[in-house]
Design a protein around this motif. Structure first.
Motif, PDB file in Angstrom:
ATOM      1  N   LEU A 101      55.047  58.639  57.317  1.00  0.00           N
ATOM      2  CA  LEU A 101      54.842  57.256  57.758  1.00  0.00           C
ATOM      3  C   LEU A 101      53.516  57.118  58.496  1.00  0.00           C
ATOM      4  N   LEU A 102      53.218  58.117  59.320  1.00  0.00           N
ATOM      5  CA  LEU A 102      51.986  58.081  60.106  1.00  0.00           C
ATOM      6  C   LEU A 102      50.764  58.105  59.192  1.00  0.00           C
ATOM      7  N   LEU A 103      50.839  58.946  58.144  1.00  0.00           N
ATOM      8  CA  LEU A 103      49.730  59.024  57.198  1.00  0.00           C
ATOM      9  C   LEU A 103      49.566  57.698  56.463  1.00  0.00           C
ATOM     10  N   ILE A 104      50.708  57.103  56.046  1.00  0.00           N
ATOM     11  CA  ILE A 104      50.647  55.802  55.369  1.00  0.00           C
ATOM     12  C   ILE A 104      49.978  54.792  56.291  1.00  0.00           C
ATOM     13  N   TYR A 105      50.423  54.785  57.540  1.00  0.00           N
ATOM     14  CA  TYR A 105      49.859  53.841  58.512  1.00  0.00           C
ATOM     15  C   TYR A 105      48.363  54.074  58.660  1.00  0.00           C
ATOM     16  N   HIS A 106      47.982  55.353  58.768  1.00  0.00           N
ATOM     17  CA  HIS A 106      46.577  55.687  58.980  1.00  0.00           C
ATOM     18  C   HIS A 106      45.717  55.200  57.820  1.00  0.00           C
ATOM     19  N   PHE A 107      46.136  55.520  56.577  1.00  0.00           N
ATOM     20  CA  PHE A 107      45.316  55.150  55.430  1.00  0.00           C
ATOM     21  C   PHE A 107      45.325  53.645  55.215  1.00  0.00           C
ATOM     22  N   ALA A 108      46.492  53.024  55.493  1.00  0.00           N
ATOM     23  CA  ALA A 108      46.582  51.578  55.281  1.00  0.00           C
ATOM     24  C   ALA A 108      45.659  50.832  56.232  1.00  0.00           C
ATOM     25  N   THR A 109      45.461  51.378  57.440  1.00  0.00           N
ATOM     26  CA  THR A 109      44.616  50.668  58.400  1.00  0.00           C
ATOM     27  C   THR A 109      43.156  51.108  58.318  1.00  0.00           C
ATOM     28  N   THR A 110      42.887  52.235  57.653  1.00  0.00           N
ATOM     29  CA  THR A 110      41.498  52.681  57.517  1.00  0.00           C
ATOM     30  C   THR A 110      40.793  51.914  56.404  1.00  0.00           C
ATOM     31  N   LEU A 133      52.120  47.794  56.325  1.00  0.00           N
ATOM     32  CA  LEU A 133      52.475  47.415  57.693  1.00  0.00           C
ATOM     33  C   LEU A 133      53.828  46.706  57.724  1.00  0.00           C
ATOM     34  N   VAL A 134      54.065  45.823  56.731  1.00  0.00           N
ATOM     35  CA  VAL A 134      55.354  45.134  56.670  1.00  0.00           C
ATOM     36  C   VAL A 134      56.467  46.149  56.454  1.00  0.00           C
ATOM     37  N   LEU A 135      56.202  47.097  55.550  1.00  0.00           N
ATOM     38  CA  LEU A 135      57.196  48.127  55.254  1.00  0.00           C
ATOM     39  C   LEU A 135      57.529  48.928  56.509  1.00  0.00           C
ATOM     40  N   ILE A 136      56.498  49.304  57.243  1.00  0.00           N
ATOM     41  CA  ILE A 136      56.718  50.103  58.450  1.00  0.00           C
ATOM     42  C   ILE A 136      57.457  49.274  59.496  1.00  0.00           C
ATOM     43  N   ALA A 137      57.083  48.005  59.628  1.00  0.00           N
ATOM     44  CA  ALA A 137      57.757  47.130  60.593  1.00  0.00           C
ATOM     45  C   ALA A 137      59.234  47.004  60.231  1.00  0.00           C
ATOM     46  N   LEU A 138      59.540  46.965  58.941  1.00  0.00           N
ATOM     47  CA  LEU A 138      60.933  46.827  58.521  1.00  0.00           C
ATOM     48  C   LEU A 138      61.717  48.123  58.722  1.00  0.00           C
ATOM     49  N   VAL A 139      61.046  49.246  58.573  1.00  0.00           N
ATOM     50  CA  VAL A 139      61.749  50.530  58.676  1.00  0.00           C
ATOM     51  C   VAL A 139      61.911  50.964  60.128  1.00  0.00           C
ATOM     52  N   MET A 140      60.930  50.589  60.977  1.00  0.00           N
ATOM     53  CA  MET A 140      60.907  51.067  62.371  1.00  0.00           C
ATOM     54  C   MET A 140      62.212  50.828  63.149  1.00  0.00           C
ATOM     55  N   PRO A 141      62.763  49.599  63.152  1.00  0.00           N
ATOM     56  CA  PRO A 141      63.980  49.378  63.940  1.00  0.00           C
ATOM     57  C   PRO A 141      65.125  50.280  63.503  1.00  0.00           C
ATOM     58  N   TRP A 142      65.225  50.443  62.185  1.00  0.00           N
ATOM     59  CA  TRP A 142      66.286  51.309  61.652  1.00  0.00           C
ATOM     60  C   TRP A 142      66.077  52.750  62.123  1.00  0.00           C
ATOM     61  N   LEU A 143      64.807  53.178  62.078  1.00  0.00           N
ATOM     62  CA  LEU A 143      64.454  54.513  62.545  1.00  0.00           C
ATOM     63  C   LEU A 143      64.792  54.724  64.011  1.00  0.00           C
ATOM     64  N   LEU A 144      64.438  53.720  64.818  1.00  0.00           N
ATOM     65  CA  LEU A 144      64.636  53.872  66.263  1.00  0.00           C
ATOM     66  C   LEU A 144      66.128  53.879  66.602  1.00  0.00           C
ATOM     67  N   ARG A 145      66.904  53.036  65.889  1.00  0.00           N
ATOM     68  CA  ARG A 145      68.343  53.059  66.149  1.00  0.00           C
ATOM     69  C   ARG A 145      68.889  54.434  65.788  1.00  0.00           C
ATOM     70  N   ASN A 146      68.433  54.991  64.669  1.00  0.00           N
ATOM     71  CA  ASN A 146      68.898  56.320  64.294  1.00  0.00           C
ATOM     72  C   ASN A 146      68.491  57.367  65.319  1.00  0.00           C
ATOM     73  N   ALA A 147      67.318  57.187  65.894  1.00  0.00           N
ATOM     74  CA  ALA A 147      66.871  58.134  66.924  1.00  0.00           C
ATOM     75  C   ALA A 147      67.803  58.072  68.132  1.00  0.00           C
TER      76      ALA A 147
END
Lengths: 352, 344
Positions: free
Chosen positions: A85-94, A104-118
Motif C-alpha cells: 500500500l505504501l509503495l502504491i501511495y508513493h508512486f501514485a503521488t510521485t 488515493l480513493v482506494l487507499i481511503a476506502l481500505v484504510m478504515p477497514w485496515l485500522l479496525r482490523n488492527a
C-alpha cells in the motif's frame, strides 16, 4: 494480593506496576536489532512480538501480568501488505495522473477497514489472567470515524482534531471488551476541546513564531533586497529552537493531559481507571531521555522506553468494585475467533 | 514442586496451585484444581527477562510461573525446556558482541553501503526522469533565486563557443548545455544539474581573470555531471534520512534529522574532490593547466574571507575548504604527465 486491610471493601485501588529494567531490556533490544539486520528485516515481526511480550508480561495489575500472543507470521503478512500500500501511495503521488486519484480513493476506502482490523488484532492477542481482550467495533463505525471525522479534521485545518480524537477514542475504548466485560468511554467532545485548547493556542503561537521571520525574509528577498546573513541565521536558529520547544516541552505536557483525560473516563464494567500523570514529570523524563539518547547515539533507547513505561504504569490504577475475579469469558468469544482470520492479516501500530 | 497461579481460561479468578513433573505428564493441583496433562499438549512461553512465564493448556487454561530457575531445572530434559534466545539476551558477552557488530554494520552502511547504493540508483535512473528532475529544479531556482544574465551577448557567445570546443578526458564531446544567469545573493558560483545543464553565474564570469579559469569551472561542473553527483546526493540524503528516521524514529523526529545534515557535509566534500580531479584531467586534455582553476578558487576564497556575504552559498553547492582544493589542483603537473584519476 490485596493490600487493603478492611474486609470486603466496596472499592479497592489496584495500581498498575511495570517491573522491567533497562539493562535487561537492552539485551533483548540489541539481540532483536542484530537478528533484524542480519535477516534484512524479515525477523522484525518476531522482534516486535518479543518486545511487546517484554512490556506486557512486565506490566502487572492486582498481582497478575498481562500477556501478548501475536503471531509473527501474520504480522509479517500484514507488513508486506502495508508495504505494498505504501509503495502504491508513493508512486501514485510521485507521478501525478488519473491513477493518483484512483489509488488515493482506494487507499481511503481500505484504510478504515485496515485500522479496525488492527484494533481487533491487538485486542485479540492481548490477555490478562488467562482471558483475552476483544474489539467489536463495527465496520460502519470505522468508516464514520476515519473517513467522516478524519476528513472533517483535514478540511477544518485541524480545528476539528479534538472532535476526531474523541470519536476515535469512543470507537476504540467503547467497543473493547475483556472477557465478557465491556469497556466504556465517557469523555464528551467538550472535555476534549477544553484539554486541547491551551495546546492548540500554544502550537499556533509556536507556528507563528517559527514561520514569521522566514516569511519576512522571503518577502524582503522578493522585493529585491539582499538578505542579511545574520537575519537568515537568526531565523534558522529561531525555527530550530521553536521546533525543539514544541517537540520537547509542549509534546509531553500534551501527552500527559490527553492520557489523563482518556483513562479517567474509561471504565471496565463497574471498575474505573484512574490516571494521574504529571506533565512536568513526563517532561523531565522525556527531555533527559532525549539528551541521553543523543549522547549515546541511540544506545540509551531501551532505558528510555523502560523509564517511560514505568512512569506511565506508576500513575495508572484501577478502582476495583468488588473483585476482578467475577469477570468471566464471554460466550460469544468463538465468534470473535472466527473473525480473527481477517484481523490477523493486518497489524498496524496505532499511536493515537 | 513449583508454585503457580492457574487460570481456567473462562474466569478471571486465579487459583494458587503447585506444579510438578510426573513422567511425561505435568501435574497441577491445589485450590480445587486437579489436572494431569501430557507435556506434548502444552506450550511454554519463551523466557523473556524476569517476566513471568506461562504454560498454556490446549483448552485455553494457563499457569503463570515466576520461579525461573526452578522451572528451568524441572523442564531441563523435556522438549519444553529449549530456548536459546533468552540465554543470548542475558549473556553480557553476546550482548557486547551484538553492540560491536551493529556499530560495525552502521559504519559500513554509512561509509560504503549508502554511497554504493546511491551510485547504483543514479546509474540506473531513466534519462527521462533525470531530465524532468533537472528542468523542474532549474524552473524552481529561476523563480526564487536566479535572475536573467546581464552578460554582454557576444561575451556569452564567446564562452559558449570556447566551451563547445572542450573535450572530455577520454577525448569525447561532453554532453551538456551552458546557461547564463545572475544571482547577486549567491555571489560567484556555478552549478550543474543532473541532465548536464551547467549554470554559470555572471558574478563568477566577472571574478575570473581569463577564459581558462572559466573553462576550468565548467570542467569541474562537468565532473559533477559525469559522476552523477546531483542524483547521488539526492539518493544519499534520502537514504540517510530514512535510516535515521528508522533508528531514532521512536524517540524523536528532531534527532532523526541531525545525521542527514552531518553526513551531507562529508559526502559533498568527497564529491567536490572528485569533480576537481575530473576538471584537472579535462583541462590537461584541452591544454589548460589545472592550476588555473586553483587560482580562481584562491580568488574566491579571498573574496569570501573579506566578508563577501554569501549566506546562501552552502545551499546550492557547498564548496568546502577552497584553499585546500586549490592546493590540490596546483600540486598536479601542468600537462598530461600525471594521472588525473577521472578516467571513465
Amino acid at each position: 494480593m490485596d493490600s487493603e486491610p478492611t474486609p470486603a471493601p466496596p472499592v479497592q485501588t489496584e495500581p498498575f506496576r511495570f517491573n522491567g529494567s533497562g539493562g535487561e531490556y537492552f539485551g533483548i533490544w540489541i539481540v532483536n536489532l542484530l537478528l533484524t539486520l542480519v535477516t534484512l528485516g524479515l525477523y522484525s515481526p518476531w522482534a516486535k512480538v518479543r518486545r511487546l511480550q517484554y512490556f506486557y508480561r512486565n506490566t502487572e495489575l492486582a498481582g497478575a501480568p498481562f500477556d501478548y500472543h501475536g503471531k509473527p507470521w501474520s504480522i509479517l503478512k500484514g507488513r508486506l501488505i502495508a508495504l505494498g500500500l505504501l509503495l502504491i501511495y508513493h508512486f501514485a503521488t510521485t507521478y501525478l495522473s488519473v491513477w493518483t486519484a484512483v489509488a488515493l480513493v482506494l487507499i481511503a476506502l481500505v484504510m478504515p477497514w485496515l485500522l479496525r482490523n488492527a484494533f481487533r488484532f491487538r485486542a485479540h492477542y492481548s490477555s490478562y489472567r488467562g482471558l483475552r481482550f476483544s474489539f467489536r467495533g463495527s465496520l460502519a463505525g470505522a468508516y464514520g470515524v476515519f473517513l467522516g471525522y478524519g476528513a472533517l479534521m483535514f478540511f477544518t485545518a485541524y480545528l476539528a482534531a479534538p472532535l476526531f480524537h474523541q470519536r476515535l477514542k469512543r470507537y476504540q475504548h467503547g467497543n473493547a471488551c475483556f472477557g465478557g466485560s465491556a469497556f466504556s468511554f465517557s469523555a464528551g467532545v467538550g472535555r476534549f476541546y477544553r484539554t486541547y485548547l491551551p495546546f492548540m493556542v500554544g502550537f499556533a503561537v509556536l507556528f507563528a513564531l517559527a514561520f514569521l521571520p522566514i516569511i519576512g525574509l522571503s518577502a524582503s528577498a522578493k522585493a529585491g533586497g539582499k538578505p542579511d546573513p545574520e537575519a537568515v541565521a537568526a531565523a534558522g536558529f529561531g525555527f530550530l529552537a521553536v521546533f525543539l520547544f514544541g517537540a520537547l516541552v509542549l509534546g509531553p505536557l500534551f501527552q500527559a493531559a490527553i492520557q489523563n483525560l482518556i483513562w479517567n473516563h474509561t471504565a471496565l464494567g463497574p471498575h474505573r481507571f484512574v490516571s494521574r500523570l504529571s506533565g512536568w514529570r513526563l517532561l523531565g523524563i522525556t527531555a533527559s531521555n532525549f539528551v541521553l539518547v543523543a549522547l549515546t547515539l541511540g544506545l540509551f533507547m531501551p532505558w528510555a522506553a523502560v523509564r517511560v513505561a514505568r512512569y506511565r504504569a506508576s500513575c495508572t490504577s484501577l478502582q476495583v468494585e468488588g473483585s476482578l475475579d467475577a469477570i468471566v469469558a464471554d460466550a460469544g468469544v468463538e465468534v470473535a475467533a472466527l473473525g480473527e482470520e481477517t484481523a490477523e492479516l493486518f497489524d498496524i501500530d496505532i499511536g493515537l | 514442586m513449583l508454585d503457580a497461579v492457574y487460570f481456567d481460561g473462562r474466569h478471571a479468578r486465579g487459583h494458587a496451585v503447585r506444579v510438578a513433573l510426573d513422567g511425561d505428564d505435568l501435574h497441577v493441583c491445589g485450590d480445587g484444581i486437579e489436572r494431569r496433562e501430557p507435556l506434548a499438549t502444552l506450550r511454554l512461553s519463551a523466557r523473556i527477562g524476569r517476566a513471568p512465564r506461562t504454560i498454556a493448556f490446549a483448552d485455553g487454561a494457563s499457569c503463570e510461573l515466576r520461579d525461573h530457575a526452578a522451572l528451568e531445572a524441572m523442564l531441563r530434559r523435556t522438549p519444553l525446556g529449549r530456548g536459546w534466545l533468552h540465554r543470548a539476551e542475558a549473556d553480557w558477552k553476546i550482548v557486547a558482541l551484538a553492540v560491536v557488530a551493529i556499530g560495525l554494520l552502521a559504519a559500513a552502511t554509512l561509509v560504503w553501503g549508502v554511497p554504493r547504493g546511491a551510485q547504483w540508483i543514479a546509474d540506473t535512473m531513466p534519462e527521462r526522469m533525470t531530465r524532468v528532475l533537472s528542468e523542474q529544479s532549474l524552473d524552481l531556482l529561476d523563480r526564487h533565486l536566479l535572475h536573467k544574465s546581464t552578460l554582454d551577448p557576444t561575451r556569452a557567445a564567446d564562452l559558449t563557443g570556447a566551451a563547445e570546443a572542450l573535450r572530455a578526458p577520454d577525448g569525447s564531446q561532453p554532453v551538456y548545455r551552458l546557461e547564463f544567469r545572475s544571482a547577486p545573493d549567491l555571489g560567484p558560483n556555478a552549478f550543474a544539474l543532473p541532465d548536464g545543464t551547467v549554470v554559470l553565474l555572471d558574478e563568477l564570469v566577472a571574478l575570473a581573470d581569463d577564459d581558462a579559469q572559466i573553462l576550468g569551472v565548467i570542467g569541474h561542473e562537468l565532473g559533477h555531471v559525469h559522476h552523477r553527483h546531483g542524483l547521488r546526493l539526492i539518493a544519499q540524503n534520502s537514504a540517510i534520512g530514512v535510516l535515521a528516521a528508522w533508528w531514532f524514529g521512536d524517540v524523536s523526529t528532531v534527532l532523526a534529522t541531525a545525521p542527514t545534515v552531518l553526513m551531507q557535509a562529508r559526502y559533498s566534500r568527497a564529491f567536490e574532490a572528485e569533480a576537481d580531479r575530473y576538471a584537472a584531467a579535462l583541462m590537461r586534455v584541452n591544454g589548460i593547466a589545472p592550476a588555473r582553476l586553483g587560482a580562481l578558487l584562491r580568488k574566491l576564497d579571498a573574496q569570501r574571507g573579506q566578508g563577501g556575504a554569501d549566506p546562501l552559498g552552502g545551499l546550492l553547492d557547498s564548496h568546502p575548504a577552497l584553499l585546500e582544493r586549490a592546493r590540490a589542483l596546483e600540486s598536479l603537473p601542468p600537462d598530461g604527465a600525471g594521472r588525473g584519476g577521472a578516467e571513465p
